[in-house]
Design an enzyme around this catalytic site. Structure first.
Site, PDB file in Angstrom:
ATOM      1  N   CYS A   1      38.924  36.543  51.896  1.00  0.00           N
ATOM      2  CA  CYS A   1      39.181  37.311  53.118  1.00  0.00           C
ATOM      3  C   CYS A   1      37.954  38.086  53.586  1.00  0.00           C
ATOM      4  O   CYS A   1      37.757  38.276  54.783  1.00  0.00           O
ATOM      5  CB  CYS A   1      40.365  38.246  52.924  1.00  0.00           C
ATOM      6  SG  CYS A   1      40.141  39.482  51.637  1.00  0.00           S
TER       7      CYS A   1
ATOM      8  N   HIS B   1      42.215  43.977  50.947  1.00  0.00           N
ATOM      9  CA  HIS B   1      42.344  42.812  51.831  1.00  0.00           C
ATOM     10  C   HIS B   1      41.686  43.111  53.173  1.00  0.00           C
ATOM     11  O   HIS B   1      42.020  44.094  53.833  1.00  0.00           O
ATOM     12  CB  HIS B   1      43.814  42.455  52.038  1.00  0.00           C
ATOM     13  CG  HIS B   1      44.018  41.260  52.916  1.00  0.00           C
ATOM     14  ND1 HIS B   1      43.462  40.023  52.640  1.00  0.00           N
ATOM     15  CD2 HIS B   1      44.703  41.102  54.078  1.00  0.00           C
ATOM     16  CE1 HIS B   1      43.807  39.169  53.578  1.00  0.00           C
ATOM     17  NE2 HIS B   1      44.549  39.804  54.468  1.00  0.00           N
TER      18      HIS B   1
END
Length: 953
Positions: A598, A868
């Site tokens: 990510c 994230h």
């Protein structure tokens, strides 16, 4: 789908508007005659019927032989008027329209519409109803009570119905409201104990079942009902005038809401006479109906070919679509007593056969349109399902099975009513297409039974062969069936673990992912096969590829075939405004995440999706001092990542893994293919070590040598007086405190926020300045006097915090103003320094007030929350032109499944960026709607570009 866009102007006098509503079953792409741009109207959109006033205030049927077209005003795009074929829409009543309109995702809306039972139950949800609420995908549902039911905004002809729910028990504190919506109190509850949701996030709790998801009786139910009096596919006749016409039964059930009238029969006529399209009261009852050749009549008007036709023996009720509603199952369907039989286990091959969600005994099969299930394959792979019929695999019908009386109880419900054949191509040859790996959430046409969503159940991790979701598998038949395992689990009423396969080729009788009225996955029609997991074997054609050794290599496996993206050689500038929006938004858009990627996905999306500030990186020819893999890296970035992203809006994880492997070639760089990294690590390796990009920033500290870097990290102590700082303030504070200046005006400025690691943030909120004025931070640049606006000659760092002179602003003064300012007793001891000016500064410029400003525009924000990374990008000039990107927004499969990236519009960001800093500071972060909270609270890097400087660099 044929359609026409008449105009993009407000629909007024030329049309009558009737309170009739339709749901689109096909996507429309039509041209705006004013702008000549495509306007996308996705399937699942809802339109209101309109009629040309010149025709009259009623619908006029088309001449025989011509396609009927319906005029619609799309409710989500009210300035668009479409004319669509009648077959491409389905009429829905106003109450259903209100429930569906609240669901903004058109695919999810269409999916809920197809689940007729659940949609009907939505009408029962009212204030006081006990419910369960799905707050976030994949998480548990929380109990609650409905406190509000109605529209949140009433700005349209018909408004979506939302439900305000007070969360109870473990759900308390998990909400985002106390019942207030946009300043209006719609219901009352404790803070953060309320939510506003649409029906798709809601589940009614009933005393006699487990909620909306349990409306179909499964094979484990012990309730027995009398089956419909006419067999599906049985032959019947009916009187038409003086003649008798024949046909085949394709539907026999009670009508929803009309149970007291008894059974109705849908007949597919041999001759083209018909008037029924399979719908009743806006609900699809039969997918095989054709308005040209299908009729719907009361059973009293139907003449069975054999009037003495024996009624079938009673059996377990695998309820058909008309029976699924509990309300209807009790009308005109008396319970039948008798023992139920357990299929048990058998040593030979057997098949379940279901039609419209019902278990049916063997019968004449005139149309192979039925879902099916292979119960078991013999332990010896050489033994085939063909044991049941010598003609298995051929087009001729199978022999008639023995009578029910001759079957043992364990075999009573297991018969082979049709020949299993692969669908032929148009040229008559057998189809052997590549694996179909579609992950679209809904079919393009309403060609499947409205089904209940699969109940949550733990999936098996695999079998003795190591098979799991995503594995390539085969069922040993003659010929074998090949496919990808899409689901593993144990349906209600069965003792064995089943695997749901998406087959390589179409097979007569297969479904689109449903089994006994429940959807377990979604694929193309006639490709879903359900078989015992122990009957599956790894695909022998690719034995060398199984199992995939590790996650790093998995994205290069054949199983990733359905997620591949294009290679585009042609250099492509970013598409902006509506054109870019149409390309980029939706599921399976953006860059696909895989295995801790990510940080890289979001950074690349920020840098290249809607900005060309760094396009020179993609074009510089290789030089002799470049690393050997320079060209490989640059070509990969240009043709397989940036160009496809801009043209198609999607890049698969396979391409990103290739880049990650290249990054690991750099000495002292490791873990890029598997570990969590930070964007600055990635940028330093890519820009400095591999591509040798000319440093984006050149910064000088107090007369020292110029330092080169690619991004700027803000270091500073927290100022308790400031609640919500702006990026402008943070950058100026940092430069003043460190005595820094830009030696050159940057074309791209990447600013890292003041935070330590992923967790500790110096400020709870940071306001991302849409425009950054760096004039006062540049060397050798003319600047305005803070007092009179003339040409500044001196800068005083000690005046920076002086509240009497533009507090919080960099202070530079002309000679006269500097003298006056420092005559004040508080400033007598200040030390100020000359401002460095260009040697050839034209004298007339500053005398006429023409001192230029150097400004940069915000084009992307990289955010992080709980390790994230996600991205916000600006696709247009409007303050609300923001998109939110998450490379791992959804998931297809379990541990060895695939991430599904998603790009969604987030116009609410613009509203928050218009708020004053004081209002933002006083606003509870938990009350910030939509994605805007992540932008304001979780910013990690802000990226700015200079439209003018990027032309020269």
């Amino acid at each position: 789908m044929s359609s026409g866009l008449w105009n993009q102007e407000k629909v007024t006098s030329p049309y009558w508007e009737e309170r009739l509503f339709y749901l689109l079953l096909q996507e429309c792409s039509v041209t705006d005659k004013q702008t000549q741009k495509l306007l996308r109207v996705p399937k699942g959109s809802i339109g209101q019927y309109i009629q040309d006033r010149s025709v009259g205030h009623s619908r006029v049927p088309s001449a025989k032989g011509k396609k009927n077209q319906i005029g619609l005003k799309i409710l989500e795009q009210p300035h668009a008027v479409l004319f669509v074929d009648e077959k491409d829409v389905v009429e829905i009543n106003e109450k259903f329209t209100e429930l569906l309109l609240a669901i903004t995702n058109c695919e999810e809306r269409l999916s809920l519409f197809r689940n007729r039972i659940r949609l009907s139950k939505g009408l029962q949800v009212d204030v006081g109803s006990p419910v369960r609420v799905q707050l976030r995908s994949g998480e548990e549902k929380f109990p609650g009570v409905v406190r509000f039911r109605g529209p949140l905004l009433a700005e349209r002809t018909v408004s979506g119905i939302f439900f305000g729910v007070e969360l109870l028990e473990e759900g308390r504190g998990q909400g985002f409201t106390d019942g207030v919506y946009q300043g209006k109190q719609l219901f009352q509850c404790d803070e953060d104990c309320g939510v506003f949701v649409a029906l798709d996030k809601l589940e009614l709790i009933e005393d006699d079942d487990n909620g909306l998801e349990s409306d179909f009786a499964g094979p484990g139910d012990t309730v027995q009902v009398e089956p419909p009096p006419l067999e599906i596919n049985s032959r019947v006749s009916l009187k038409v005038g003086e003649s008798t016409e024949s046909g085949t039964v394709i539907f026999c059930d009670v009508l929803p809401g009309k149970e007291s009238l008894g059974y109705f029969v849908g007949v597919d006529m041999d001759n083209p006479i018909g008037n029924w399209d399979g719908r009743f009261d806006g609900v699809q009852l039969c997918s095989f109906a054709s308005v040209e050749s299908t009729v719907l009549l009361h059973i009293n008007d139907i003449i069975p070919d054999s009037v003495t036709q024996e009624r079938r023996p009673p059996k377990l009720a695998f309820m058909s679509r008309g029976v699924g509603d509990k309300g209807s199952s009790s009308h005109n369907k008396p319970k039948v007593t008798g023992s139920t039989s357990d299929p048990g286990s058998r040593n030979r091959s057997e098949l379940f056969y279901t039609l419209n969600g019902s278990s049916v005994d063997s019968q004449q099969q005139s149309k192979s349109k039925n879902p099916w299930y292979i119960d078991e394959v013999a332990e010896d792979p050489a033994k085939s399902l063909t044991e049941m019929s010598s003609d298995f695999g051929h087009s001729s019908p199978p022999p008639q099975p023995p009578s029910m009386n001759s079957l043992s109880s364990e075999n009573r419900f297991h018969s082979l009513p049709f020949s299993l054949t692969k669908m032929p191509n148009t040229n008559g040859s057998m189809a052997h297409s590549p694996l179909s790996l579609s992950v679209q959430s809904v079919m393009g046409e309403l060609n499947s039974t409205p089904v209940q969503e699969s109940p949550p159940m733990p999936s098996s991790s695999g079998n003795a062969h190591g098979l799991e979701v995503g594995s390539l598998a085969e069922v040993k038949e003659n010929p074998p069936f090949y496919g990808v395992i899409r689901w593993i689990g144990q349906p209600p009423g069965l003792s064995d673990v089943l695997a749901g396969l998406e087959l390589e080729d179409e097979c007569a009788g297969c479904t689109d992912g449903t089994f006994r009225g429940t959807r377990y996955f979604t694929c193309a029609l006639k490709k879903a096969l359900f078989v015992k997991l122990k009957s599956c074997r790894p695909d022998s054609r690719f034995a060398s590829l199984q199992p995939v050794s590790n996650q790093i290599e998995r994205c290069n496996s054949l199983a990733f075939g359905g997620y591949l993206s294009e290679v585009v050689e042609e250099n492509t500038p970013p598409k902006m405004e509506k054109e870019g929006l149409e390309i980029m938004i939706g599921k399976k858009k953006g860059i696909q995440g895989h295995y801790n990627s990510c940080y890289l996905d979001s950074t690349l999306f920020c840098l290249f999706a809607f900005s060309s500030a760094l396009d020179t990186v993609l074009l510089r020819p290789k030089e002799k001092n470049d690393v050997e893999y320079y060209s490989e890296t640059q070509e990969l970035l240009r043709t397989e990542i940036v160009n496809p992203l801009r043209i198609y809006g999607y890049v698969c994880a396979t391409k990103i893994m290739k880049l990650r492997k290249i990054l690991e070639k750099v000495e002292a760089a490791s873990g890029f293919t598997s570990e969590e990294k930070d964007p600055e690590e990635f940028l330093n390796i890519l820009f400095h070590d591999i591509l040798r990009v000319e440093p984006l920033l050149k910064i000088r500290s107090a007369g020292q040598k110029v330092q080169d870097c690619n991004f700027y990290q803000i270091f500073m102590e927290k100022n308790e007086k400031v609640g919500v700082p702006t990026i402008q303030q943070l950058l100026e504070w940092s430069f003043i405190n460190s005595n820094l200046k830009f030696a050159e005006a940057p074309s791209c400025l990447i600013i890292q926020m003041p935070r330590f690691g992923k967790d500790f943030k110096l400020f709870k909120k940071i306001f991302p300045s849409l425009e950054l004025n760096i004039t006062d931070l540049l060397e050798d640049t003319p600047r305005q006097c803070r007092i009179c606006g003339g040409l500044a000659m001196y800068e005083c760092r000690e005046c920076y915090d002086d509240p009497d002179i533009s507090a919080g602003k960099i202070k530079q003064f002309c000679k006269t103003c500097s003298t006056q300012v420092h005559l004040h007793p508080r400033r007598l001891n200040h030390t100020y320094h000359p401002v460095s000016l260009p040697k050839d500064l034209p004298d007339w410029d500053w005398r006429h007030g023409c001192i230029p400003c150097q400004k940069m525009e915000l084009f992307a924000v990289l955010c992080i929350e709980t390790s994230h990374y996600v991205a916000f990008v600006k696709y247009g000039k409007d303050d609300s032109a923001w998109l939110f990107f998450d490379s791992m927004a959804d998931r297809d499969g379990g541990q060895n499944g695939f991430n599904i990236p998603q790009v969604t519009p987030c116009p609410e960001v613009g509203e928050y960026l218009k708020m004053s800093l004081e209002d933002l500071h006083s606003l509870d972060s938990r009350r910030i709607q939509g994605c805007a909270r992540r932008l304001l609270c979780d910013a990690y890097m802000c990226m700015y570009q200079s439209p003018t400087m990027s032309l020269y660099k």
